[in-house]
Design a protein around this motif. Sequence first.
Motif, PDB file in Angstrom:
ATOM      1  N   GLY A 188       0.823  -1.202   0.000  1.00  0.00           N
ATOM      2  CA  GLY A 188       0.000   0.000   0.000  1.00  0.00           C
ATOM      3  C   GLY A 188       0.855   1.249   0.000  1.00  0.00           C
ATOM      4  O   GLY A 188       2.082   1.192   0.090  1.00  0.00           O
ATOM      5  N   LYS A 189       0.184   2.374  -0.073  1.00  0.00           N
ATOM      6  CA  LYS A 189       0.863   3.667  -0.199  1.00  0.00           C
ATOM      7  C   LYS A 189       0.971   4.374   1.147  1.00  0.00           C
ATOM      8  O   LYS A 189       0.038   4.366   1.943  1.00  0.00           O
ATOM      9  N   VAL A 190       2.119   5.000   1.355  1.00  0.00           N
ATOM     10  CA  VAL A 190       2.313   5.907   2.481  1.00  0.00           C
ATOM     11  C   VAL A 190       2.229   7.320   1.927  1.00  0.00           C
ATOM     12  O   VAL A 190       2.909   7.651   0.950  1.00  0.00           O
ATOM     13  N   CYS A 191       1.380   8.138   2.529  1.00  0.00           N
ATOM     14  CA  CYS A 191       1.276   9.546   2.154  1.00  0.00           C
ATOM     15  C   CYS A 191       1.947  10.385   3.229  1.00  0.00           C
ATOM     16  O   CYS A 191       1.906  10.052   4.414  1.00  0.00           O
ATOM     17  N   TYR A 192       2.545  11.485   2.800  1.00  0.00           N
ATOM     18  CA  TYR A 192       3.190  12.421   3.725  1.00  0.00           C
ATOM     19  C   TYR A 192       2.418  13.731   3.673  1.00  0.00           C
ATOM     20  O   TYR A 192       2.312  14.360   2.624  1.00  0.00           O
ATOM     21  N   ASN A 193       1.870  14.096   4.822  1.00  0.00           N
ATOM     22  CA  ASN A 193       1.048  15.285   4.926  1.00  0.00           C
ATOM     23  C   ASN A 193       1.920  16.523   5.115  1.00  0.00           C
ATOM     24  O   ASN A 193       2.852  16.522   5.906  1.00  0.00           O
ATOM     25  N   TRP A 194       1.583  17.568   4.392  1.00  0.00           N
ATOM     26  CA  TRP A 194       2.272  18.835   4.575  1.00  0.00           C
ATOM     27  C   TRP A 194       1.323  19.967   4.218  1.00  0.00           C
ATOM     28  O   TRP A 194       0.730  19.968   3.134  1.00  0.00           O
ATOM     29  N   ASN A 195       1.186  20.915   5.128  1.00  0.00           N
ATOM     30  CA  ASN A 195       0.371  22.100   4.931  1.00  0.00           C
ATOM     31  C   ASN A 195      -1.054  21.696   4.565  1.00  0.00           C
ATOM     32  O   ASN A 195      -1.721  21.052   5.369  1.00  0.00           O
ATOM     33  N   THR A 196      -1.546  22.007   3.385  1.00  0.00           N
ATOM     34  CA  THR A 196      -2.913  21.630   3.012  1.00  0.00           C
ATOM     35  C   THR A 196      -2.938  20.431   2.070  1.00  0.00           C
ATOM     36  O   THR A 196      -3.995  20.036   1.609  1.00  0.00           O
ATOM     37  N   ASN A 197      -1.780  19.846   1.799  1.00  0.00           N
ATOM     38  CA  ASN A 197      -1.699  18.708   0.891  1.00  0.00           C
ATOM     39  C   ASN A 197      -1.491  17.431   1.704  1.00  0.00           C
ATOM     40  O   ASN A 197      -0.390  17.174   2.189  1.00  0.00           O
ATOM     41  N   THR A 198      -2.547  16.621   1.849  1.00  0.00           N
ATOM     42  CA  THR A 198      -2.468  15.426   2.696  1.00  0.00           C
ATOM     43  C   THR A 198      -1.626  14.306   2.086  1.00  0.00           C
ATOM     44  O   THR A 198      -1.311  13.342   2.768  1.00  0.00           O
ATOM     45  N   CYS A 199      -1.275  14.447   0.803  1.00  0.00           N
ATOM     46  CA  CYS A 199      -0.391  13.459   0.183  1.00  0.00           C
ATOM     47  C   CYS A 199       0.656  14.203  -0.652  1.00  0.00           C
ATOM     48  O   CYS A 199       0.802  13.985  -1.858  1.00  0.00           O
ATOM     49  N   TYR A 200       1.387  15.070   0.020  1.00  0.00           N
ATOM     50  CA  TYR A 200       2.403  15.909  -0.611  1.00  0.00           C
ATOM     51  C   TYR A 200       3.461  15.063  -1.328  1.00  0.00           C
ATOM     52  O   TYR A 200       3.904  15.386  -2.411  1.00  0.00           O
ATOM     53  N   MET A 201       3.863  13.979  -0.675  1.00  0.00           N
ATOM     54  CA  MET A 201       4.798  12.996  -1.247  1.00  0.00           C
ATOM     55  C   MET A 201       4.234  11.625  -0.907  1.00  0.00           C
ATOM     56  O   MET A 201       3.388  11.510  -0.012  1.00  0.00           O
ATOM     57  N   SER A 202       4.744  10.586  -1.565  1.00  0.00           N
ATOM     58  CA  SER A 202       4.288   9.237  -1.226  1.00  0.00           C
ATOM     59  C   SER A 202       5.347   8.210  -1.619  1.00  0.00           C
ATOM     60  O   SER A 202       6.249   8.492  -2.405  1.00  0.00           O
ATOM     61  N   ASN A 203       5.218   7.029  -1.060  1.00  0.00           N
ATOM     62  CA  ASN A 203       6.002   5.866  -1.454  1.00  0.00           C
ATOM     63  C   ASN A 203       5.214   4.622  -1.080  1.00  0.00           C
ATOM     64  O   ASN A 203       4.242   4.687  -0.332  1.00  0.00           O
ATOM     65  N   MET A 204       5.613   3.505  -1.647  1.00  0.00           N
ATOM     66  CA  MET A 204       4.929   2.235  -1.414  1.00  0.00           C
ATOM     67  C   MET A 204       5.696   1.420  -0.374  1.00  0.00           C
ATOM     68  O   MET A 204       6.933   1.460  -0.329  1.00  0.00           O
ATOM     69  N   ILE A 205       4.938   0.682   0.457  1.00  0.00           N
ATOM     70  CA  ILE A 205       5.529  -0.250   1.417  1.00  0.00           C
ATOM     71  C   ILE A 205       4.721  -1.538   1.404  1.00  0.00           C
ATOM     72  O   ILE A 205       3.622  -1.591   0.856  1.00  0.00           O
ATOM     73  N   SER A 206       5.264  -2.566   2.037  1.00  0.00           N
ATOM     74  CA  SER A 206       4.531  -3.818   2.236  1.00  0.00           C
ATOM     75  C   SER A 206       4.287  -4.004   3.722  1.00  0.00           C
ATOM     76  O   SER A 206       5.084  -3.558   4.553  1.00  0.00           O
ATOM     77  N   VAL A 207       3.185  -4.676   4.050  1.00  0.00           N
ATOM     78  CA  VAL A 207       2.791  -4.928   5.436  1.00  0.00           C
ATOM     79  C   VAL A 207       2.416  -6.396   5.559  1.00  0.00           C
ATOM     80  O   VAL A 207       1.641  -6.906   4.748  1.00  0.00           O
ATOM     81  N   THR A 208       2.959  -7.065   6.582  1.00  0.00           N
ATOM     82  CA  THR A 208       2.638  -8.470   6.824  1.00  0.00           C
ATOM     83  C   THR A 208       1.932  -8.628   8.157  1.00  0.00           C
ATOM     84  O   THR A 208       2.378  -8.075   9.169  1.00  0.00           O
ATOM     85  N   ASN A 209       0.840  -9.381   8.155  1.00  0.00           N
ATOM     86  CA  ASN A 209       0.118  -9.725   9.374  1.00  0.00           C
ATOM     87  C   ASN A 209       0.808 -10.944   9.983  1.00  0.00           C
ATOM     88  O   ASN A 209       0.800 -12.023   9.394  1.00  0.00           O
ATOM     89  N   CYS A 210       1.410 -10.755  11.148  1.00  0.00           N
ATOM     90  CA  CYS A 210       2.129 -11.843  11.828  1.00  0.00           C
ATOM     91  C   CYS A 210       1.323 -12.392  13.005  1.00  0.00           C
ATOM     92  O   CYS A 210       1.887 -12.789  14.024  1.00  0.00           O
ATOM     93  N   LYS A 211       0.027 -12.392  12.908  1.00  0.00           N
ATOM     94  CA  LYS A 211      -0.927 -12.898  13.888  1.00  0.00           C
ATOM     95  C   LYS A 211      -1.108 -11.934  15.052  1.00  0.00           C
ATOM     96  O   LYS A 211      -2.180 -11.400  15.225  1.00  0.00           O
TER      97      LYS A 211
END
Length: 143
Positions: A100-123
């Motif tokens: 999924g995407k990580v958004c970086y909030n700045w000023n009035t732009n809630t997704c000023y920058m972004s990058n993708m990461i992975s997340v694993t459910n480890c129970k």
Amino acid sequence: MADSQTQCPPPEPITTTETPLPPQCWNYTLNTDGTRHVNSSSGPKCDPNKFAYLAKWVRFSGAAGTLFATSMIPPNCCGAYYTGYYTGLMSTQCGDTVTGKVCYNWNTNTCYMSNMISVTNCKDFFVYALVASPNCSGRYCTI
């Protein structure tokens, strides 16, 4: 008179198979940095100094909180000018990994920058495959 008791066959043994957890569920870096928590008023830190351009599996714990923030965080929190929060879906299946995407909030732009990461459910916890944020002033925030 003959005994007419009906006998049931013995029950079938119940077998359960648990899906083994993926390697990142036991081979990760533990991050307990309290300045990363959304309630921290710490001055700005630089995440690219913590994360490389190749993904590194990270589990948050202790003062850092236990989860990646999943809603917009105001700027200048969690040791960041650009506050990073995860906008993707979280897996509900043990052992599953989602991207999924990580958004970086700045000023009035809630997704000023972004990058993708992975997340694993480890129970009992989640691990995150984190890379360097797009800018030194962007930082992953936790709850």
